[in-house]
Design an enzyme around this catalytic site. Structure first.
Site, PDB file in Angstrom:
ATOM      1  N   TYR A 130       3.895  -5.336  -4.645  1.00  0.00           N
ATOM      2  CA  TYR A 130       4.064  -4.243  -3.688  1.00  0.00           C
ATOM      3  C   TYR A 130       2.746  -3.931  -2.989  1.00  0.00           C
ATOM      4  O   TYR A 130       2.669  -3.902  -1.755  1.00  0.00           O
ATOM      5  CB  TYR A 130       4.593  -3.006  -4.408  1.00  0.00           C
ATOM      6  CG  TYR A 130       4.899  -1.843  -3.494  1.00  0.00           C
ATOM      7  CD1 TYR A 130       6.114  -1.755  -2.837  1.00  0.00           C
ATOM      8  CD2 TYR A 130       3.972  -0.812  -3.300  1.00  0.00           C
ATOM      9  CE1 TYR A 130       6.408  -0.691  -1.997  1.00  0.00           C
ATOM     10  CE2 TYR A 130       4.249   0.252  -2.456  1.00  0.00           C
ATOM     11  CZ  TYR A 130       5.467   0.308  -1.818  1.00  0.00           C
ATOM     12  OH  TYR A 130       5.742   1.357  -0.975  1.00  0.00           O
ATOM     13  N   LYS A 181       1.587  -4.787   1.024  1.00  0.00           N
ATOM     14  CA  LYS A 181       1.103  -3.695   1.866  1.00  0.00           C
ATOM     15  C   LYS A 181      -0.304  -4.005   2.381  1.00  0.00           C
ATOM     16  O   LYS A 181      -0.636  -3.745   3.541  1.00  0.00           O
ATOM     17  CB  LYS A 181       1.106  -2.385   1.086  1.00  0.00           C
ATOM     18  CG  LYS A 181       2.485  -1.851   0.738  1.00  0.00           C
ATOM     19  CD  LYS A 181       3.255  -1.413   1.962  1.00  0.00           C
ATOM     20  CE  LYS A 181       4.536  -0.689   1.581  1.00  0.00           C
ATOM     21  NZ  LYS A 181       5.339  -0.310   2.774  1.00  0.00           N
TER      22      LYS A 181
END
Length: 213
Positions: free
Chosen positions: A122, A126
């Site tokens: 994650y 990002k």
């Protein structure tokens, strides 16, 4: 007066931001492509379709700024590839579309701990997304990195519901932040002066005073 493009307007932060944009007299036109129809409004253009990438390629109305509030989770996406497509590919394409339409300022929701070198998928995606936006050479780029978001999602996330009580008690930037506060910070940044890259960490997003416009 400003014309804006927003992607992710049906999501948690995007929905809050859309409401602020619609109510702000400085904003004259909003283009918001989405998978689900948004409530109609005189200054809102809302192309609807399952393929956001295709919707973006068809846009032709000039804009002054673009907001990207797209985001999902690995669990919701169903695979690493689908997660990468939503949180990287569609975000990058949204920004490129904004530039093609004349936007000078890109504002994007990222996440606390974003880093292209992170061992966590994650945070790594990002971070890679942030790096890609930096490489687009925006006159102005605002990256917003909230901690755990609090708000009423159309599709509740189990992990968030379980972890929210803990994150409300954490100090500083680890403390959870309301989606409306993230949206308000983005709107404030859109109308504030300056150039270059600005990163807003989570502790700068919390408990903001309501805007009056």
């Amino acid at each position: 007066m400003a014309r804006v493009l927003i992607t992710g307007a049906s999501g948690l932060v995007g929905g809050e931001l859309l409401r602020l944009l619609l109510a702000d007299r400085r904003v004259t036109a909003i283009t918001a492509p989405s998978r689900r129809p948004l409530p109609p409004h005189d200054k809102l253009t809302n192309p609807v379709g399952d393929d956001l990438f295709a919707l973006l390629t068809e846009l032709d109305q000039p804009v002054d700024a673009m907001f990207c509030c797209l985001g999902t989770t690995r669990q919701q996406a169903g695979s690493d590839g689908n997660f990468h497509y939503v949180d990287y590919t569609l975000v990058v394409e949204s920004a490129l579309t904004g530039r093609r339409l004349g936007a000078q300022h890109c504002l994007a929701v990222s996440a606390m701990g974003a880093s292209p070198h992170s061992t966590f998928l994650y945070n790594r995606i990002k971070g890679e997304m942030e790096q890609a936006l930096r490489e687009q050479g925006w006159q102005r780029l605002t990256l917003v990195r909230p901690s755990m978001l609090v708000g009423d999602r159309a599709e509740p996330r189990l992990l968030e519901r379980v972890a929210q009580p803990l994150f409300k008690m954490l100090p500083g930037r680890w403390k959870s932040v309301a989606a409306r506060d993230v949206a308000q910070a983005m709107l404030e940044q859109a109308f504030s002066p300056g150039d270059g890259v600005r990163v807003l960490e989570s502790d700068r997003l919390q408990q903001r005073e309501p805007l009056a416009h």
